[in-house]
Design an enzyme around this catalytic site. Sequence first.
Site, short mmCIF file in Angstrom:
data_model
loop_
_atom_site.label_atom_id
_atom_site.label_comp_id
_atom_site.label_asym_id
_atom_site.label_seq_id
_atom_site.Cartn_x
_atom_site.Cartn_y
_atom_site.Cartn_z
N LYS A 47 -1.16 -7.00 -9.20
CA LYS A 47 -2.15 -7.09 -8.10
C LYS A 47 -1.73 -6.05 -7.06
O LYS A 47 -0.89 -6.31 -6.22
CB LYS A 47 -2.12 -8.50 -7.51
CG LYS A 47 -3.43 -8.96 -6.88
CD LYS A 47 -3.91 -8.10 -5.74
CE LYS A 47 -3.14 -8.27 -4.46
NZ LYS A 47 -3.51 -7.28 -3.43
N PHE A 106 0.81 -1.23 0.00
CA PHE A 106 0.00 0.00 0.00
C PHE A 106 0.83 1.27 0.00
O PHE A 106 0.36 2.33 -0.38
CB PHE A 106 -0.95 0.00 1.22
CG PHE A 106 -0.30 0.42 2.51
CD1 PHE A 106 -0.12 1.76 2.81
CD2 PHE A 106 0.16 -0.53 3.42
CE1 PHE A 106 0.49 2.16 4.00
CE2 PHE A 106 0.77 -0.14 4.61
CZ PHE A 106 0.94 1.21 4.89
N CYS A 135 9.49 1.75 3.51
CA CYS A 135 10.37 0.63 3.83
C CYS A 135 11.80 1.09 4.05
O CYS A 135 12.63 0.36 4.56
CB CYS A 135 10.34 -0.41 2.73
SG CYS A 135 10.90 0.28 1.19
N GLU A 158 8.97 -4.46 13.07
CA GLU A 158 8.81 -3.35 12.13
C GLU A 158 7.50 -2.66 12.50
O GLU A 158 6.43 -3.26 12.42
CB GLU A 158 8.73 -3.85 10.68
CG GLU A 158 8.59 -2.68 9.71
CD GLU A 158 8.28 -3.10 8.28
OE1 GLU A 158 7.55 -4.08 8.07
OE2 GLU A 158 8.76 -2.41 7.37
N GLU A 168 -5.05 -3.72 -1.90
CA GLU A 168 -6.49 -3.44 -1.90
C GLU A 168 -6.82 -2.20 -1.08
O GLU A 168 -7.95 -1.72 -1.08
CB GLU A 168 -7.27 -4.66 -1.39
CG GLU A 168 -6.99 -5.09 0.04
CD GLU A 168 -5.77 -6.01 0.19
OE1 GLU A 168 -4.74 -5.77 -0.48
OE2 GLU A 168 -5.84 -6.95 1.00
N SER A 205 5.27 -7.01 3.39
CA SER A 205 5.83 -7.29 4.72
C SER A 205 6.59 -8.62 4.71
O SER A 205 6.35 -9.48 3.85
CB SER A 205 4.69 -7.34 5.74
OG SER A 205 3.76 -8.33 5.35
P1 NAD Z 1 1.45 -6.64 3.04
O1 NAD Z 1 2.49 -7.69 3.12
O2 NAD Z 1 0.34 -6.66 4.01
O3 NAD Z 1 0.76 -6.66 1.58
C1 NAD Z 1 1.54 -6.65 0.40
C2 NAD Z 1 0.72 -7.31 -0.71
O4 NAD Z 1 0.48 -8.68 -0.35
C3 NAD Z 1 -0.64 -6.67 -0.95
O5 NAD Z 1 -0.89 -6.65 -2.33
C4 NAD Z 1 -1.59 -7.60 -0.21
O6 NAD Z 1 -2.88 -7.63 -0.79
C5 NAD Z 1 -0.92 -8.94 -0.34
N1 NAD Z 1 -1.20 -9.83 0.79
C6 NAD Z 1 -1.43 -9.48 2.08
N2 NAD Z 1 -1.63 -10.57 2.84
C7 NAD Z 1 -1.52 -11.64 2.02
C8 NAD Z 1 -1.61 -13.05 2.23
N3 NAD Z 1 -1.86 -13.56 3.44
N4 NAD Z 1 -1.43 -13.85 1.18
C9 NAD Z 1 -1.18 -13.34 -0.04
N5 NAD Z 1 -1.08 -12.01 -0.30
C10 NAD Z 1 -1.24 -11.17 0.72
O7 NAD Z 1 2.22 -5.24 3.07
P2 NAD Z 1 1.58 -3.79 3.17
O8 NAD Z 1 1.05 -3.59 4.54
O9 NAD Z 1 0.71 -3.52 2.00
O10 NAD Z 1 2.90 -2.90 2.95
C11 NAD Z 1 3.77 -2.54 3.99
C12 NAD Z 1 4.92 -3.50 4.07
O11 NAD Z 1 5.62 -3.52 2.84
C13 NAD Z 1 5.93 -3.10 5.13
O12 NAD Z 1 6.36 -4.25 5.79
C14 NAD Z 1 7.07 -2.50 4.30
O13 NAD Z 1 8.33 -2.56 4.89
C15 NAD Z 1 7.01 -3.37 3.09
N6 NAD Z 1 7.66 -2.71 1.97
C16 NAD Z 1 8.88 -3.18 1.59
C17 NAD Z 1 9.54 -2.56 0.55
C18 NAD Z 1 10.89 -3.05 0.11
O14 NAD Z 1 11.33 -2.61 -0.93
N7 NAD Z 1 11.54 -3.94 0.82
C19 NAD Z 1 8.96 -1.48 -0.13
C20 NAD Z 1 7.70 -1.05 0.28
C21 NAD Z 1 7.06 -1.68 1.33
#
Ligand code: NAD
Length: 495
Positions: A172, A148, A280, A380, A175, A225
């Site tokens: 994808k 997000f 991040c 985090e 959401e 994450s």
């Molecule tokens: P998230 O892991 O909750 O979601 C990321 C994606 O995975 C979304 O599209 C979500 O719909 C999907 N998703 C969520 N739960 C899922 C599941 N159980 N099974 C399959 N798909 C699933 O992350 P977020 O809250 O959207 O974003 C924040 C996180 O992203 C933080 O941890 C941040 O550090 C990380 N991030 C990392 C970087 C990097 O380059 N390392 C960059 C940006 C964000």
Amino acid sequence: MSLIRHHVAGAETGTADRTGEVYDPATGRVQHEVALASEAETRAAVAAAAAALPAWRATSLIKRADVFFRLRHLLVERADELAAIITSEHGKVLSDAKGEISRGIENVEFAAGLVHLLKGERSEQVSRGVDVHSVKQPVGVVACITPFNFPVMVPLWMTASAIACGNTVVLKPSEKDPSASLFLARLYEEAGLPPGVLNVVQGDKVAVDTLLDAPEVRAVSFVGSTPIARSIYARAAANGKRVQALGGAKNHMVVMPDADLDAAADAAVSAAYGSAGERCMAVSVLVAVGDDVADALVAKVAERVATLRIGPGTDPGSEMGPLITGAHRDAVASYVTGAAGEGATVVVDGTAQRFDGDGFFLGVSLVDHVRPGMRVYDDEIFGPVLSVVRVADYDEAVDLVNTSPFANGTAVFTRDGGTARQFEFDIEVGMVGVNVPIPVPVGAFSFGGWRNSLFGDSHIYGPESIHFYTRSKVVTTRWPDPSESQISLGFPSNH
Ligand code: NAD
């Protein structure tokens, strides 16, 4: 209330059978519903990408590059509109949204150089009359799954290089802020990308799992994450796919006694609280070398945050907006309220700040005397919380950074070139800043962390993305002289 749907083969698709809520974080109100794709809808998007693949991979490199030149122009022209979409669903302030777009444009500029990037190699006369050359061919359909916090930049990290390399894509997005991806898909098509090359599927785990299991999907790029990144990596790899899954972070900024402490405090405040800490590469741990440095830094940071203006992202006076959801705001606040019980000192308590209305606002927090083993250090938090860890010397600082399970970014603040060089040599983290708190590489380099911040062996965007999104084929050629034709059953030797 409008329903945000999918974009498949150039058309809007999707039903309201299963939906999620999209908030305006500044007001706390639901502003849209988003369709959550079923397995069948996701498979239809994969089928559209597979159908578009043969023609796209056969499209000349110059024509592909044209799309990126036009896309760059459109992104610049429509940046205000796109920034407004980001702010409305994510909450970050407009200037930050524009910054995100400009960093995403770097990836489009990189992709526009694809004629150069996709050059293979050639060796003449590896054996008598035998030449060898290599080519880079697309891997096929690529799934891009994004978080997000950067609804424009991270989709551009992935889609620009994947499409430039001749692949087709199913994106994808999160959401929580799904509209920016749809805007991007339409912009790509306005720039000349044929329908079906970039498809957007809105959804949750159902859509993601379908993508991970679809046989046509040959590569998966994920950013999110750490727990989800780890599981995406395992499932996609078990299905034989190429996968890069970038995870969470806990970024340490080490401040040496010789640093310019005012500059360091400015950098810490900007990097810890910008975008409400939902980056991040945000600095979440300030590692002060020596108690004098710690005392001075804590005072300087506290003084600076006292005047920070927190408010709606659309207000030009706001420096920091709300968090993404009420649940996330409460989770972040719980780390601050729990910190004192863990033995830390809450110097600035953002949970005490009150805001009008129902937006997901939270004040910024500064927590001193934090140590590994405390939740506020180990997890985090992904919010406006800066922890200060006091260490005695350089070696202790390096040990702290190198034993963190996360290893996305880190920085050292010093005026000593020798210390900076040694830090670069010693530190076990993917991206390092020297007097630069958020060392996100420019588009011509690749981005990625180590340890639990990245599962897989390719960093994202830049040169490593060309490697990730292509398969190498090596061709050995002989145009024999008919007069020299002979039979040999021995293993071909080049000596
Ligand atoms: P998230 O892991 O909750 O979601 C990321 C994606 O995975 C979304 O599209 C979500 O719909 C999907 N998703 C969520 N739960 C899922 C599941 N159980 N099974 C399959 N798909 C699933 O992350 P977020 O809250 O959207 O974003 C924040 C996180 O992203 C933080 O941890 C941040 O550090 C990380 N991030 C990392 C970087 C990097 O380059 N390392 C960059 C940006 C964000």
